[in-house]
Motif scaffolding. Structure first.
Motif, PDB file in Angstrom:
ATOM      1  N   VAL A 206      -1.365   3.502   1.688  1.00 45.29           N
ATOM      2  CA  VAL A 206      -2.182   4.687   1.440  1.00 45.29           C
ATOM      3  C   VAL A 206      -3.038   4.441   0.202  1.00 45.29           C
ATOM      4  O   VAL A 206      -2.525   4.053  -0.854  1.00 45.29           O
ATOM      5  CB  VAL A 206      -1.318   5.952   1.214  1.00 45.29           C
ATOM      6  N   TRP A 230      -0.215   3.889  -2.767  1.00 48.62           N
ATOM      7  CA  TRP A 230       1.221   4.117  -2.589  1.00 48.62           C
ATOM      8  C   TRP A 230       1.562   3.793  -1.126  1.00 48.62           C
ATOM      9  O   TRP A 230       0.740   3.201  -0.420  1.00 48.62           O
ATOM     10  CB  TRP A 230       1.612   5.544  -2.981  1.00 48.62           C
ATOM     11  N   SER A 232       3.786   4.879   2.734  1.00 53.25           N
ATOM     12  CA  SER A 232       4.292   5.946   3.589  1.00 53.25           C
ATOM     13  C   SER A 232       5.328   5.388   4.542  1.00 53.25           C
ATOM     14  O   SER A 232       5.205   4.250   4.992  1.00 53.25           O
ATOM     15  CB  SER A 232       3.137   6.517   4.417  1.00 53.25           C
ATOM     16  N   TRP A 240       5.155  11.200   8.789  1.00 54.61           N
ATOM     17  CA  TRP A 240       4.919  10.241   7.711  1.00 54.61           C
ATOM     18  C   TRP A 240       5.128  10.912   6.360  1.00 54.61           C
ATOM     19  O   TRP A 240       4.570  11.985   6.087  1.00 54.61           O
ATOM     20  CB  TRP A 240       3.504   9.684   7.802  1.00 54.61           C
ATOM     21  N   ASP A 242       5.122  10.198   2.106  1.00 56.78           N
ATOM     22  CA  ASP A 242       4.595   9.299   1.080  1.00 56.78           C
ATOM     23  C   ASP A 242       5.564   9.118  -0.083  1.00 56.78           C
ATOM     24  O   ASP A 242       6.298  10.053  -0.454  1.00 56.78           O
ATOM     25  CB  ASP A 242       3.279   9.845   0.521  1.00 56.78           C
ATOM     26  N   ASP A 244       5.443   7.108  -4.094  1.00 58.38           N
ATOM     27  CA  ASP A 244       4.634   6.421  -5.115  1.00 58.38           C
ATOM     28  C   ASP A 244       5.559   5.625  -6.025  1.00 58.38           C
ATOM     29  O   ASP A 244       6.135   6.170  -6.968  1.00 58.38           O
ATOM     30  CB  ASP A 244       3.851   7.459  -5.927  1.00 58.38           C
ATOM     31  N   THR A 257      -5.656  11.795  -1.112  1.00 50.77           N
ATOM     32  CA  THR A 257      -5.588  10.720  -0.122  1.00 50.77           C
ATOM     33  C   THR A 257      -6.974  10.359   0.397  1.00 50.77           C
ATOM     34  O   THR A 257      -7.728  11.234   0.852  1.00 50.77           O
ATOM     35  CB  THR A 257      -4.695  11.134   1.059  1.00 50.77           C
TER      36      THR A 257
END
Length: 296
Positions: A206, A230, A232, A240, A242, A244, A257
C-alpha cells in the motif's frame, strides 16, 4: 479527518529534453473509509496528450506526453481527501486462523478470494524464500488468528529493525534488509509481504501518505512531508486489513491511501522515458495539511 495534499515533483535537466512520456500514480483511492473530494494534476510544460486509466488493482494512473523542448519538468497533483475512522472496526482476535485462510483460498472461487490468490505469488521485489518463512514463523503460532499474526509481525519489524533513510535504495534486495535489519517504510512493507507470502498468506503493498506532526514547540514545515508505505493482509471475514510496521500501528485517519499493488513497482509515483536531458536533478515536495471539519 480532511486533508489538503500537495505533491510536487520537479526535474531539472542538464540539456534540453525533446520528448518525455510519463505515467503517474498519485491520485488518492476512493474507498469505503476514504472520500476523494477533488484531485487536480498540473504539468509544466503543458502536455500534448494526457489521459487516465485504471489498472488491474483499481489504481488510477495518468499518462502524459510532453513534446516541446524543455530543461525543467514540474508535475504537481493537489487533492482534497477525507479519511474516516476504521481501526476501531477491526477485530484482531475474531479473524480466521491463518491455516484456515490458506485452506479457504484453495477451495473458494468468489471474486475476492480469487483476487487474493494473486497476491500470494512472488515478485522481483517481494520474493518467496524459506528465510522469510522462518522469519514469519517466529511470531505465527498454530491456529493463531491471521490478523494477530500480522500485527505481531509488524511489531517485530518495528522493534528489531532500524529506520535508516541512507541505507537502502529502490534496488536494495529485501534479503539485505532482513540480514542488516535496516531500511525505510518501503523496505519494511516489502519484507513483511515476502514473509507472509512465504507462509502462503495473501499480502499487498500500500502506498500513500502519513500526516506527520512537528516536534513540540516547532512549526509545521510546508513541503517537508513524504510518501509512505505499509502492507495489507487478507482475512476472508473482514477483508483487507492494513498494518504499518514503520510506526507499529494499524492505519487509521492519519493514513491517506494512494494505491495497492504486489510491490512498489506496481505503484511508482512517477516514471517515464525521455529523449535528451543528460544528467538531471530531482526534487520532491510533499505537503499533507489537515483541515478543519467545515473545510470543503
Amino acid at each position: 479527518m480532511k486533508y489538503q495534499i500537495s505533491h510536487l515533483t520537479r526535474y531539472r535537466y542538464q540539456q534540453e529534453v525533446a520528448n518525455c512520456y510519463n505515467l503517474s500514480c498519485l491520485s488518492p483511492r476512493k474507498l469505503a473509509y476514504q472520500k476523494t473530494r477533488r484531485t487536480r494534476l498540473e504539468v509544466n510544460p503543458s502536455p500534448s496528450s494526457l489521459y487516465d486509466h485504471l489498472d488491474f488493482f483499481g489504481n488510477r494512473h495518468t499518462f502524459f506526453h510532453v513534446n516541446t523542448l524543455h530543461s525543467e519538468l514540474e508535475v504537481k497533483i493537489s487533492s482534497l481527501v477525507e479519511v474516516l475512522p476504521r481501526a476501531a472496526q477491526i477485530d484482531i482476535e475474531a479473524s480466521m486462523p491463518w491455516e484456515q485462510v490458506i485452506q479457504h483460498l484453495g477451495e473458494s472461487t468468489d471474486a475476492q478470494s480469487l483476487h487474493a490468490r494473486l497476491l500470494r505469488t512472488a515478485t522481483k521485489m517481494t520474493p518467496i524464500d524459506p528465510l522469510f518463512r522462518a522469519f514469519a514463523e517466529t511470531v505465527f503460532e498454530p491456529d493463531m488468528p491471521i490478523l494477530e499474526g500480522a500485527q505481531r509481525l509488524s511489531h517485530l519489524i518495528n522493534s528489531e529493525f532500524t529506520y535508516d533513510p541512507g541505507f537502502t535504495t529502490l534496488a536494495t534486495p529485501v534479503h539485505t534488509v532482513l540480514q542488516q535489519k535496516r531500511g525505510v517504510c518501503q523496505d519494511f512493507a516489502q519484507l513483511a509481504i515476502s514473509a507472509l507470502r512465504s507462509m502462503g498468506i495473501p499480502a499487498r503493498y500500500v502506498s500513500g501518505y502519513l500526516e506527520t506532526l512537528p516536534p513540540p514547540g516547532q512549526e509545521r514545515l510546508v513541503g517537508a512531508d513524504a510518501s509512505h508505505a505499509w502492507f495489507s493482509v487478507f482475512d476472508p471475514q473482514q477483508g483487507w486489513v492494513d498494518f504499518d510496521p514503520t510506526n507499529d500501528l494499524i492505519p487509521d485517519e492519519r493514513h491517506i491511501t494512494l494505491a495497492f499493488g504486489r510491490d512498489y513497482a506496481d505503484v511508482v509515483p512517477l516514471k517515464g522515458l525521455m529523449s535528451g536531458g543528460g544528467q538531471h536533478e530531482l526534487t520532491v515536495e510533499v505537503d499533507v495539511m489537515p483541515l478543519h471539519d467545515d473545510a470543503d
